[in-house]
Design a protein around this motif. Structure first.
Motif, PDB file in Angstrom:
ATOM      1  N   LEU A 171      48.896  34.773  38.063  1.00  0.00           N
ATOM      2  CA  LEU A 171      47.564  35.044  38.584  1.00  0.00           C
ATOM      3  C   LEU A 171      47.681  35.949  39.809  1.00  0.00           C
ATOM      4  N   GLU A 172      47.054  37.114  39.741  1.00  0.00           N
ATOM      5  CA  GLU A 172      47.109  38.068  40.847  1.00  0.00           C
ATOM      6  C   GLU A 172      45.991  37.789  41.847  1.00  0.00           C
ATOM      7  N   TYR A 173      46.296  38.021  43.121  1.00  0.00           N
ATOM      8  CA  TYR A 173      45.330  37.695  44.168  1.00  0.00           C
ATOM      9  C   TYR A 173      44.214  38.722  44.262  1.00  0.00           C
ATOM     10  N   SER A 174      44.529  39.990  44.023  1.00  0.00           N
ATOM     11  CA  SER A 174      43.525  41.043  44.192  1.00  0.00           C
ATOM     12  C   SER A 174      43.987  42.306  43.485  1.00  0.00           C
ATOM     13  N   ALA A 175      43.124  43.325  43.525  1.00  0.00           N
ATOM     14  CA  ALA A 175      43.486  44.624  42.948  1.00  0.00           C
ATOM     15  C   ALA A 175      44.717  45.183  43.657  1.00  0.00           C
ATOM     16  N   ARG A 176      44.824  44.915  44.936  1.00  0.00           N
ATOM     17  CA  ARG A 176      45.959  45.420  45.719  1.00  0.00           C
ATOM     18  C   ARG A 176      47.277  44.901  45.172  1.00  0.00           C
ATOM     19  N   THR A 177      47.312  43.662  44.709  1.00  0.00           N
ATOM     20  CA  THR A 177      48.580  43.078  44.271  1.00  0.00           C
ATOM     21  C   THR A 177      48.949  43.461  42.843  1.00  0.00           C
ATOM     22  N   ILE A 178      47.972  43.874  42.034  1.00  0.00           N
ATOM     23  CA  ILE A 178      48.290  44.224  40.640  1.00  0.00           C
ATOM     24  C   ILE A 178      48.366  45.730  40.426  1.00  0.00           C
ATOM     25  N   ARG A 179      47.761  46.512  41.329  1.00  0.00           N
ATOM     26  CA  ARG A 179      47.648  47.959  41.118  1.00  0.00           C
ATOM     27  C   ARG A 179      49.004  48.640  40.926  1.00  0.00           C
ATOM     28  N   SER A 180      49.935  48.369  41.807  1.00  0.00           N
ATOM     29  CA  SER A 180      51.236  49.039  41.715  1.00  0.00           C
ATOM     30  C   SER A 180      51.986  48.622  40.462  1.00  0.00           C
ATOM     31  N   LYS A 181      51.806  47.386  40.018  1.00  0.00           N
ATOM     32  CA  LYS A 181      52.460  46.909  38.802  1.00  0.00           C
ATOM     33  C   LYS A 181      51.948  47.681  37.579  1.00  0.00           C
ATOM     34  N   ILE A 182      50.644  47.895  37.548  1.00  0.00           N
ATOM     35  CA  ILE A 182      50.053  48.624  36.423  1.00  0.00           C
ATOM     36  C   ILE A 182      50.459  50.092  36.466  1.00  0.00           C
ATOM     37  N   HIS A 183      50.355  50.704  37.648  1.00  0.00           N
ATOM     38  CA  HIS A 183      50.697  52.125  37.761  1.00  0.00           C
ATOM     39  C   HIS A 183      52.155  52.386  37.377  1.00  0.00           C
ATOM     40  N   LYS A 184      53.022  51.461  37.691  1.00  0.00           N
ATOM     41  CA  LYS A 184      54.441  51.611  37.359  1.00  0.00           C
ATOM     42  C   LYS A 184      54.655  51.641  35.849  1.00  0.00           C
ATOM     43  N   LEU A 185      53.793  50.934  35.103  1.00  0.00           N
ATOM     44  CA  LEU A 185      53.951  50.813  33.656  1.00  0.00           C
ATOM     45  C   LEU A 185      53.148  51.839  32.858  1.00  0.00           C
ATOM     46  N   LEU A 186      52.247  52.574  33.525  1.00  0.00           N
ATOM     47  CA  LEU A 186      51.399  53.522  32.806  1.00  0.00           C
ATOM     48  C   LEU A 186      52.191  54.584  32.039  1.00  0.00           C
ATOM     49  N   PRO A 187      53.283  55.147  32.592  1.00  0.00           N
ATOM     50  CA  PRO A 187      54.019  56.151  31.805  1.00  0.00           C
ATOM     51  C   PRO A 187      54.512  55.619  30.464  1.00  0.00           C
ATOM     52  N   GLU A 188      54.794  54.329  30.395  1.00  0.00           N
ATOM     53  CA  GLU A 188      55.268  53.736  29.147  1.00  0.00           C
ATOM     54  C   GLU A 188      54.140  53.433  28.177  1.00  0.00           C
ATOM     55  N   TYR A 189      52.986  53.008  28.712  1.00  0.00           N
ATOM     56  CA  TYR A 189      51.919  52.528  27.833  1.00  0.00           C
ATOM     57  C   TYR A 189      50.739  53.479  27.673  1.00  0.00           C
ATOM     58  N   LEU A 190      50.523  54.378  28.620  1.00  0.00           N
ATOM     59  CA  LEU A 190      49.411  55.317  28.483  1.00  0.00           C
ATOM     60  C   LEU A 190      49.894  56.519  27.664  1.00  0.00           C
ATOM     61  N   ILE A 191      50.028  56.302  26.379  1.00  0.00           N
ATOM     62  CA  ILE A 191      50.528  57.320  25.453  1.00  0.00           C
ATOM     63  C   ILE A 191      49.492  57.516  24.355  1.00  0.00           C
ATOM     64  N   ASP A 192      49.616  58.622  23.623  1.00  0.00           N
ATOM     65  CA  ASP A 192      48.675  58.856  22.542  1.00  0.00           C
ATOM     66  C   ASP A 192      49.003  57.966  21.349  1.00  0.00           C
ATOM     67  N   PHE A 193      48.034  57.836  20.459  1.00  0.00           N
ATOM     68  CA  PHE A 193      48.164  56.940  19.321  1.00  0.00           C
ATOM     69  C   PHE A 193      48.774  57.665  18.126  1.00  0.00           C
TER      70      PHE A 193
END
Length: 485
Positions: A171-193
């Motif tokens: 459970l994340e406390y706020s946007a601040r605590t989850i933002r960097s985790k998501i941004h770190k993973l975007l290159p892997e998951y934000l890909i075309d279909f």
């Protein structure tokens, strides 16, 4: 547990809920693949459907899509169910025309209808959407336990850009605590279909026809208290038009002003207009993000603001509802918030209204009344006004528990995108300080962030907004009266 490999879908997007069924063997083996669709109601850009077809092709078996219709799920009325069913009607035709995949519509309890269908067709694999909501998770667990070892069960997060369970394991406390985790993973998951092609093997057997006209009419009659909307056309085609359309598409025509206009209730066109389609899964958040990225050099601030809402805030809401089972209760708030709210629960209120008075917009605050009427008649309240609206409910009811119950009831009943993690978190943020911090203590609110009429007047033209809603509601009522004649 690792999913079957190789696969077109990133392994982290797949969770194996039950191993079973015949192993992939490169030739016909076992029964068909069934995709139980509920949260992601689309053909294009759908990782769950991609996985179902991919696994079926590897085993040389057919694919079917199954959907279970719940009668007024969590208070849904004609507004929500009509929009959903019209989209599903389009989807059924598109699945048949482009992929030769049949669409089965069931009514009743999914825990009964889905296992029964799996048995009847001899399925070897059930693919399901991901949802963080309690009810859906409970159904899925029961279905998983009832299908037995002959059917494998794979859950796919096709709703989030970064799969919820990959983005964070707590459970994340706020946007601040989850933002960097998501941004770190975007290159892997934000890909075309990958391209989606028809299965190698066609479905054999009777596919019951769906009387869509009578089904929608029945839903409209039962849920007539909250009628369908005029301004929001359902379906994947309409969703893409809202995103990219040449006449009034968000990214093509309105994106440049998003960063400055999105918090002004008098500029509804400053918003993306995508929330109904994202809620019902008629468009992929990942597709929206991919298309937005193409415009980032031209409109950097607007694109960044849009992606923050589309990815970080939406996925934070899923995180909260998944890891906090009491996501719609005061017990789901942080300890500091529960304490401050209970410390001030008995504070004297200037006004105390019943649920009925609030629902009918019978308060002494013309701004709040306007926001409630916008939601009731237009089916969508501006995001800034939703915060003010919910906080005033806290101020005007007997205590925080009642305030939260009423806010969720009204939101789910009238908002086209009700019963959504974003809606629950929005109410919890406004009333219970979830994903927020403590502020200066004051009566009733305690340390919960405060909003008032004077603050809104400094933010935007309050009188202009009230007049806008009056015109909006008047026009809707007039058209409704003319249609009855």
């Amino acid at each position: 547990m690792a999913p079957p490999s190789p696969t077109l879908v990133q392994p982290g997007r797949i969770r194996v809920l039950r191993e079973g069924g015949p192993k992939l063997c490169g030739q016909e083996c076992g029964g068909p693949v069934v995709y139980w669709m509920f949260r992601d109601q689309r053909l294009k850009d759908n990782w769950a459907l991609i996985h179902a077809v991919d696994q079926a092709k590897k085993s040389n078996v057919p694919v079917a899509v199954a959907f279970n219709l719940f009668d007024q799920f969590l208070g849904a009325k004609a507004r929500q169910l009509g929009f959903m069913l019209r989209g599903l009607h389009q989807l059924q035709r598109t699945l048949a025309d482009t992929l030769q995949i049949p669409f089965f519509l069931f009514q009743g309890e999914a825990t009964e209808t889905i296992p029964k269908f799996l048995r009847e067709c001899g399925a070897s694999l059930l693919v399901t959407d991901f949802s963080p909501l309690r009810e859906v998770r409970k159904w899925k667990e029961e279905i998983r336990d009832r299908v037995g070892d002959s059917v494998a069960v794979h859950e796919i997060d096709a709703h989030n850009v970064v799969p919820m369970w990959v983005a964070s394991v707590k459970l994340e406390y706020s946007a601040r605590t989850i933002r960097s985790k998501i941004h770190k993973l975007l290159p892997e998951y934000l890909i075309d279909f990958p391209d989606l092609q028809a299965p190698n093997k066609k479905w054999v057997g009777i596919v019951p026809s769906v009387d869509w006209e009578n089904l929608i009419a029945d839903v409209s009659r039962k849920g007539a208290e909250v009628p369908e909307l005029e301004w929001c056309e359902p379906g994947e085609v309409a969703a893409m038009e809202v995103l990219l359309g040449s006449k009034n598409g968000f990214l093509s025509m309105r994106l440049k002003n998003y960063n400055t206009d999105r918090n002004n209730p008098l500029k509804p066109k400053g918003l993306s207009g995508l929330s109904p389609y994202l809620h019902f899964g008629q468009i992929s958040a990942q597709r929206c993000a991919l298309e937005a990225h193409k415009a980032r050099k031209l409109h950097t601030q607007s694109v960044d603001s849009f992606l923050e809402e589309l990815i970080v805030r939406r996925e934070l809401a899923d995180n909260f509802c998944y890891y906090q089972p009491q996501y719609d209760s005061l017990q789901g708030a942080w300890e500091w918030a529960r304490k401050t709210l209970m410390d001030h629960a008995a504070d004297k209120r200037e006004h105390v209204y019943t649920r009925e008075q609030l629902e009918k917009a019978k308060t002494a605050d013309p701004l709040w009344n306007a926001s409630q009427l916008e939601m009731v008649h237009h089916g969508k309240m501006h995001g800034f006004m939703r915060m003010y609206w919910a906080k005033k409910i806290l101020e005007w009811t007997s205590g925080p528990e009642e305030a939260l119950t009423i806010a969720i009831y009204l939101n789910d009943k009238y908002e086209i995108d009700g019963r959504d993690p974003n809606g629950y978190v929005g109410c919890m943020w406004s009333i219970c300080g979830v994903h927020d911090q403590g502020w200066r203590e004051r009566p009733v609110f305690g340390k919960i962030r405060y909003m008032n009429y004077a603050g809104c007047k400094r933010k935007f033209d309050v009188e202009g907004y009230i007049a806008y809603v009056k015109r909006l509601v008047g026009g809707i009522k007039k058209r409704k009266a003319e249609s009855i004649k």
